[in-house]
Design an enzyme around this catalytic site. Sequence first.
Site, PDB file in Angstrom:
ATOM      1  CG  ASP A   1     -28.048  -0.023 -17.520  1.00 40.61           C
ATOM      2  OD1 ASP A   1     -27.763  -0.004 -18.728  1.00 40.61           O
ATOM      3  OD2 ASP A   1     -29.080  -0.549 -17.071  1.00 40.61           O
TER       4      ASP A   1
ATOM      5  CG  HIS B   1     -22.182  18.165   3.628  1.00 40.15           C
ATOM      6  ND1 HIS B   1     -21.993  17.606   2.383  1.00 40.15           N
ATOM      7  CD2 HIS B   1     -23.517  18.408   3.724  1.00 40.15           C
ATOM      8  CE1 HIS B   1     -23.161  17.495   1.773  1.00 40.15           C
ATOM      9  NE2 HIS B   1     -24.098  17.979   2.565  1.00 40.15           N
TER      10      HIS B   1
END
Length: 779
Positions: free
Chosen positions: A662, A701
């Site tokens: 959305d 990471h």
Amino acid sequence: MVSHIVGYPRMGPKRELKFALEAFWDGKSSAEELQKVGDNLKLSTWKQMVDAGIKFIPSNTFSYYDHVLDTTAMLGAIPPRYGWSGGDIGFDVYFSMARGNACIPAMELTKWFDTNYHYIVPELEPNSKFFYASRKAVQEYREAKAHGIDTVPVLLGPVSYLLLSKPVKGVDKSFSLLSLLDKILPVYKEIVDELMAAGVSWIQFDEPTLVMDLDSRQLNAFTHAYTELESSISGLTILLETYFADIPADAYKTITALKGVSAIGFDLVRGSKTLDLIRNGFPPEKYLFAGVVDGRNIWANDLEASLTTLKTLKGMVGEDKLVVSTSCSLLHTAFDLETEIKMNKELKSWLAFAAQKLLEVSSLEKALTNLKNEAFFSANAAAQASRKASSRVTNAAVQEAVSLLRGSDHRRATNVSDRLEAQQRKLKLPILPTTALGSFPQTLGLRKLRREYKINKISEEDYVKAIKEEINQVVKLQEELDLDVLVHGEPERNDMVEYFGEQLSGFAFSENGWIQSYGSRCVKPPIIYGDVSRPKAMTVFWSSLAESMTKRPMKGMLTGPITLLNWSFVRNDQPRFDTCYQIALAIKDEVEDLEKVGINIIQIDEPALREGLPIRKSEQAFYLEWAVHSFRITNCCVQDTTQIHTHMCYSNFNDIIHSIMDMDADVISIENSRSDEKLLSVFHEGVKYSAGIGPGVYDIHSPRIPSVEEIVECIKKMLAVLDCTILWVNPDCGLKTRKYSEVKPALSNMVAAVKIIRKQLIANKSELFSSLWKARTDC
């Protein structure tokens, strides 16, 4: 009447632990030197609490990486791939689990509830075995005791540990993590026995999952766990600590009935409705730990308001059963306001960092026993009044602009499929476009350059020249690597939030207000104290400069309003959504200015969207409504040919995938590799996604460099559930924390993998692919 602290920051006032960790990881210091730094930080923290007059001082809240990982080590729940066969869990195994190594990937990293702290997710299976493998809790208690300080050891509770874990990949879906409860309880009993033998009289069990929406089976697990532990805790006082939200009524009923639990702690800042449950009945034999001092924000407590609350509670539970506490661990606040020498004095008077919150807790405790420090309370009242009356807080024009947003939808006029076609005609991208996600390595030289410019040690002309050269090198590198859509590398930026906050009105900054995000990674959140607006363009100069250096598409890089909100210390005198709308309007101005100078791809990062989701389900729909609306405001007016990207990472997004859709971005890049590709499962389950999407193909990471073959397999898994015409290929996140010696081969392998897949797709003679490929290349 006594005082208590749930937990405390670990990094140190000058980020001593961060620098010690990174020196150790780089091979520049020994394990002994790292441990010495840790020991000094623990001792200074305990002494600081003693000096502040705190009675219940926590131990075992210090960690070299993460307290959940520490619990995994304590239980010996080490995944087999790390080669641990018993005995002490050394730094080699411990940090391999946290960060990975050259051969083995790290464990999953995800957000700790709705905070910006990340924890290492335990990996469990039906045959998992548990052993009492790490005696850290006992060792820390004895350390403090050796210095004459009696502490309360803190353990992550057994039920929350299991509920925060994940099943090992491939385990049958019927497997329940709670089925392991009876396997870990004997280990907890061993730990309790050893703590008792060491002289412990109180133990704190953190059970933060109690504030979640739990079913009866999950709630029964708490009853079972603490009933089983009851026999081992005879003679001990057990504190069950909750935080971050209101506790549901059924969970409240469950824990207040636990016979083995003598004290319960509640967050009465974010969980203000819990007061109603207490008013309706709290067991007279139990201690109530009242978390009235905010552990999540840096605003000075309204001491008179808190004192009124405490007096009400005192009347209900009695003076001898009430303990003044923080709402949660102070891990989520900055360390000490006294180090802020340059901060505006008026603003400074409105704030309280961790060290000041110790004094707030202590002063409230004393005020309840008729030892009120009138001068301290008067200064606090004056600061509260000053903040309400200050002209620096309110901007009438901004308030009016936000009021006009309500009731509007702010969507782009054309649907995403049509926009993507228009964009492809303009951009002419190949199938499976490759890109990076913003930052390139922040070298020591870059940090020094920015620091020297900030203190006027070098001129603006020399600074711009140096940054321009750095951008040029990053652009050339990406061209050499053959990436399709480039980024400028963000060498001028200290932090993705701080950089923008420094250029927006209504934001202020500390010099030393660092908080831990994960491991050694610290962030310095801005302080949103007033109405937000954009005085001038923030990124247009650098983006235009980078765009002029290449013929390939160059992305403009922005941080979105939801992330700027959730990664800041936010004002608490108006609704968070009003502040978010203000930021959205400021970013909207920046987006439109980038478009005007010819930037055709603009990435508006929103990694903190999921992080801000309220813990209680009843509050989630409203948050998602205004958060998604805020994002749409930023780009609702751009042309169809301007491609809007967004990026998200290190949260479980599957349960909000429809809200993500959305947001109506043209392309979304999203963390995927470190979470065992959980994101892809949502597409297996039938979710249809028509916009562009780039699930990360490797974990940035970790220092580990993925092979070409590994990335090829990763892309194939994506193509099994996603159409090749909407798939992008990118790392999981920005490359700021990595070194060029890691970045270059990793990106090179990524591009090589894409080229292999492209050849395989071309070799596929199916009529469907031929038509898709022709449509793409014809554009």
